[in-house]
Scaffold this motif. Structure first.
Motif, PDB file in Angstrom:
ATOM      1  N   LEU A 195       7.815   2.783   7.748  1.00 27.03           N
ATOM      2  CA  LEU A 195       7.296   4.017   8.250  1.00 27.03           C
ATOM      3  C   LEU A 195       7.294   4.225   9.672  1.00 27.03           C
ATOM      4  O   LEU A 195       7.197   5.263   9.994  1.00 27.03           O
ATOM      5  CB  LEU A 195       5.929   4.119   7.465  1.00 27.03           C
ATOM      6  N   GLY A 196       7.056   2.990  10.325  1.00 25.23           N
ATOM      7  CA  GLY A 196       7.065   3.139  11.908  1.00 25.23           C
ATOM      8  C   GLY A 196       8.296   3.551  12.315  1.00 25.23           C
ATOM      9  O   GLY A 196       8.409   4.510  13.220  1.00 25.23           O
ATOM     10  N   ASP A 227      12.092   8.273  14.322  1.00 25.67           N
ATOM     11  CA  ASP A 227      13.205   9.085  14.248  1.00 25.67           C
ATOM     12  C   ASP A 227      12.607  10.527  14.407  1.00 25.67           C
ATOM     13  O   ASP A 227      13.406  11.276  14.707  1.00 25.67           O
ATOM     14  CB  ASP A 227      13.424   8.784  12.705  1.00 25.67           C
ATOM     15  N   ARG A 228      11.618  11.007  13.704  1.00 29.12           N
ATOM     16  CA  ARG A 228      10.790  12.323  13.805  1.00 29.12           C
ATOM     17  C   ARG A 228      10.389  12.609  15.294  1.00 29.12           C
ATOM     18  O   ARG A 228      10.591  13.474  15.944  1.00 29.12           O
ATOM     19  CB  ARG A 228       9.515  12.370  12.949  1.00 29.12           C
ATOM     20  N   TYR A 229       9.974  11.526  16.106  1.00 28.63           N
ATOM     21  CA  TYR A 229       9.738  11.748  17.436  1.00 28.63           C
ATOM     22  C   TYR A 229      11.060  12.022  18.166  1.00 28.63           C
ATOM     23  O   TYR A 229      10.668  12.881  19.171  1.00 28.63           O
ATOM     24  CB  TYR A 229       8.926  10.395  17.930  1.00 28.63           C
ATOM     25  N   LEU A 230      11.978  11.208  18.158  1.00 28.67           N
ATOM     26  CA  LEU A 230      13.208  11.675  18.835  1.00 28.67           C
ATOM     27  C   LEU A 230      13.969  12.727  18.509  1.00 28.67           C
ATOM     28  O   LEU A 230      14.409  13.635  19.251  1.00 28.67           O
ATOM     29  CB  LEU A 230      13.982  10.512  18.706  1.00 28.67           C
ATOM     30  N   ILE A 245       4.434  14.021  19.373  1.00 28.04           N
ATOM     31  CA  ILE A 245       4.912  15.201  18.548  1.00 28.04           C
ATOM     32  C   ILE A 245       4.094  16.357  18.434  1.00 28.04           C
ATOM     33  O   ILE A 245       4.640  17.259  18.590  1.00 28.04           O
ATOM     34  CB  ILE A 245       5.369  14.718  17.208  1.00 28.04           C
ATOM     35  N   LEU A 246       3.008  16.166  18.387  1.00 29.22           N
ATOM     36  CA  LEU A 246       1.935  17.267  17.993  1.00 29.22           C
ATOM     37  C   LEU A 246       1.919  17.946  19.620  1.00 29.22           C
ATOM     38  O   LEU A 246       1.971  19.240  19.669  1.00 29.22           O
ATOM     39  CB  LEU A 246       0.702  16.712  17.845  1.00 29.22           C
ATOM     40  N   THR A 263       8.996  19.242   8.836  1.00 31.82           N
ATOM     41  CA  THR A 263       9.787  17.850   8.694  1.00 31.82           C
ATOM     42  C   THR A 263       8.927  16.705   8.797  1.00 31.82           C
ATOM     43  O   THR A 263       9.359  15.574   8.399  1.00 31.82           O
ATOM     44  CB  THR A 263      10.728  17.924   9.939  1.00 31.82           C
ATOM     45  N   CYS A 264       7.681  16.752   9.272  1.00 34.00           N
ATOM     46  CA  CYS A 264       6.833  15.612   9.503  1.00 34.00           C
ATOM     47  C   CYS A 264       5.740  15.672   8.195  1.00 34.00           C
ATOM     48  O   CYS A 264       5.296  14.378   8.206  1.00 34.00           O
ATOM     49  CB  CYS A 264       5.994  15.737  10.791  1.00 34.00           C
TER      50      CYS A 264
END
Length: 314
Positions: free
Chosen positions: A115-116, A121-124, A220-221, A239-240
């Motif tokens: 999960l980390g 992945d979402r951050y990048l 991300i936010l 996507t998050c």
């Protein structure tokens, strides 16, 4: 409870849930249906990601790895749950019990780290879009996925091995599978030190990972709020959202059980909460990741059309 001498216990008895009369077959059939649907849903995600090129992205690769973990995670405990629902209290050898304890926690820790990685992945993807594919190459994906398995199975060695060395005076485990707190309650010795070590290892691993996830989503936010249009912000958040939901379910229930002293909760509480993260979360994951996802729905349509075309050929 059955008392035994201060020698190595050869077997335990899983108490499971107390069900009588018509509730027993209903509980068994309901659990069996959820289990089969969980296996089918997660296998569906794995096959779909492999079958459709439109889902050949890092995000869906990690989702398929998560589904693979969930298949084994739920299969570690549900068979014993089904057995106790059908037959009542069930004996289990100490060797099988400790193996179940180790594998369950290994897979749980693996999911925690995964999960980390999915948050990274979402951050990048959102904060470093121009360099995303270079940073998250196929080789990097495989290494990160492999690292979660190695880290998970390594971290679980400490609590599982320490618990296995305890002398046990009681045999009746107030749970439907072998877990840390119910087993420690059966020990002949004071388990305060063991509980602190377990809490330190599990708390450090999950806590640091959770802080990492929070930090990544903070970034991300911050990046999403800088996007010019509401449509682009909504797309980025979409996507998050699925991942955030899964993280909340997993960490919320896991922290409730594993943070704090085993003696601070009643015996029946652990197995009720365990149903959330050991059965309900694996069942909901495929639903969360597919029902609200347009890409998955389009992939299903493409694969279905392809299968239909193949079947129509002479």
């Amino acid at each position: 409870m059955d008392h035994v001498n201060h020698t190595r216990t050869q077997s335990f008895i899983l108490a499971g849930f107390t069900t009588t009369g018509t509730l027993r077959p209903l509980a068994f059939l309901g659990t069996l249906c959820v289990y089969l649907l969980t296996l089918a849903g997660n296998m569906f995600i794995i096959v779909l990601v492999q079958a459709d090129s439109g889902l050949s992205t890092p995000m869906y690769f990690f989702i398929s790895v998560l589904s693979f973990v969930e298949v084994w995670y739920v299969s570690t405990t549900v068979p014993t749950l089904l057995h106790t629902l059908l037959h009542g209290c069930s004996p289990i050898s100490s060797a099988v019990c400790f193996i179940q304890l180790y594998i369950f926690h290994s897979l749980g820790m693996t999911e925690c780290y995964l999960l980390g990685v999915m948050a990274l992945d979402r951050y990048l993807a959102i904060c470093r879009p121009l360099h995303y594919h270079a940073l998250m190459s196929r080789q990097v994906q495989l290494r990160l996925a492999g690292a979660t398995w190695v880290a998970g199975f390594s971290a679980a060695l400490v609590p599982a091995s320490l618990t296995a060395t305890l002398p046990f005076c009681l045999k009746r485990v107030a749970h439907y599978f072998c877990d840390l707190a119910p087993l420690m309650r059966l020990a002949c010795v004071d388990t305060g030190w063991y509980a602190r070590v377990h809490g330190a290892v599990i708390g450090l691993a999950t806590g640091c990972n959770f802080v990492l996830i929070l930090g990544l989503y903070g970034g991300i936010l911050k990046a999403v709020l800088k996007l010019p249009s509401a449509a682009s912000r909504a797309k980025a958040f979409s996507t998050c959202s699925s991942h955030v939901t899964v993280v909340a379910l997993f960490y919320g229930s896991a922290f409730t059980v594993y943070v704090g002293s085993p003696g601070s909760r009643s015996e029946g509480t652990d197995k009720l909460i365990a149903l959330v993260y050991a059965l309900l979360t694996p069942f909901l994951n495929p639903i969360i990741y597919s029902l609200r996802n347009k890409e998955v729905k389009e992939a299903v349509r493409r694969v279905t059309d392809r299968i239909g075309t193949i079947l129509r050929e002479p």
